[in-house]
Scaffold this motif. Structure first.
Motif, PDB file in Angstrom:
ATOM      1  N   GLY A   1       0.703  -1.338   0.123  1.00  0.00           N
ATOM      2  CA  GLY A   1      -0.142  -0.057  -0.198  1.00  0.00           C
ATOM      3  C   GLY A   1       0.850   1.140  -0.075  1.00  0.00           C
ATOM      4  O   GLY A   1       2.110   1.073   0.045  1.00  0.00           O
ATOM      5  N   ALA A   2      -0.050   2.332   0.060  1.00  0.00           N
ATOM      6  CA  ALA A   2       0.604   3.726   0.013  1.00  0.00           C
ATOM      7  C   ALA A   2       0.651   4.312   1.549  1.00  0.00           C
ATOM      8  O   ALA A   2      -0.099   3.776   2.335  1.00  0.00           O
ATOM      9  N   ARG A   3       1.296   5.349   1.705  1.00  0.00           N
ATOM     10  CA  ARG A   3       1.636   6.093   2.972  1.00  0.00           C
ATOM     11  C   ARG A   3       0.677   7.264   2.302  1.00  0.00           C
ATOM     12  O   ARG A   3       0.118   7.273   1.541  1.00  0.00           O
ATOM     13  N   SER A   4       0.341   8.243   3.612  1.00  0.00           N
ATOM     14  CA  SER A   4      -0.618   9.084   3.288  1.00  0.00           C
ATOM     15  C   SER A   4       0.012  10.107   2.066  1.00  0.00           C
ATOM     16  O   SER A   4       1.089  10.162   1.979  1.00  0.00           O
ATOM     17  N   LEU A   5      -1.206  10.840   1.524  1.00  0.00           N
ATOM     18  CA  LEU A   5      -0.777  11.785   0.415  1.00  0.00           C
ATOM     19  C   LEU A   5      -0.209  12.992   1.080  1.00  0.00           C
ATOM     20  O   LEU A   5      -0.469  13.521   2.107  1.00  0.00           O
ATOM     21  N   PRO A   6       1.128  13.445   0.211  1.00  0.00           N
ATOM     22  CA  PRO A   6       1.737  14.603   0.701  1.00  0.00           C
ATOM     23  C   PRO A   6       0.776  15.908   0.260  1.00  0.00           C
ATOM     24  O   PRO A   6      -0.176  15.609  -0.496  1.00  0.00           O
TER      25      PRO A   6
END
Length: 135
Positions: free
Chosen positions: A61-66
């Motif tokens: 998965g991804a980390r939070s959006l910048p």
């Protein structure tokens, strides 16, 4: 191929029957294998090389959006992991962000991974200092 609605529809049908959620934008190489796939998630910009094996409940998965200076979310960046060739990721592992798992590596069960892994690495499950057991 431009048929994003159809791709998403097919993905949703497959997810409802298997418990596996693979975004249609993910790039997946040959000889890819998922064993006991319930709970597997593979994000949109994930890249999976040849001969990669995943077990149940693995998240790529991804980390939070910048966000920008005004606080608006910045979208469109590649935010999901890259798994090179000959990788094994065991049950319950979570790999987040645009990290690279190097060729021939093994990621242990229930590992939480947010950094690159050099080729040929074995990342074991965390060892508890208080009990002396793997947890």
């Amino acid at each position: 191929m431009g048929a994003t609605f159809l791709a998403r529809l097919i993905t949703d049908i497959a997810h409802s029957r298997t418990g596996i959620d693979i975004h249609p934008g993910a790039q997946i190489g040959g000889s890819f294998f998922i064993d006991h796939g319930t709970g597997v998630f593979i994000g949109e910009t994930t890249v999976i090389g040849e001969r990669v094996r995943l077990y149940q409940a693995v998240t790529l998965g991804a980390r939070s959006l910048p966000s920008d200076a005004q606080g608006a979310l910045i979208k469109g960046n590649r935010r999901h992991p890259i798994s090179e060739t000959d990788i094994v990721i065991y049950a319950g592992a979570t790999v987040l962000g645009r990290v690279t798992i190097g060729r021939g590596s093994s990621i242990g069960g229930n590992v939480w991974l947010t950094h690159d892994v050099p080729p040929g690495s074995a990342i074991p499950q965390a060892h508890s200092r208080t009990t002396g057991r793997n947890e």
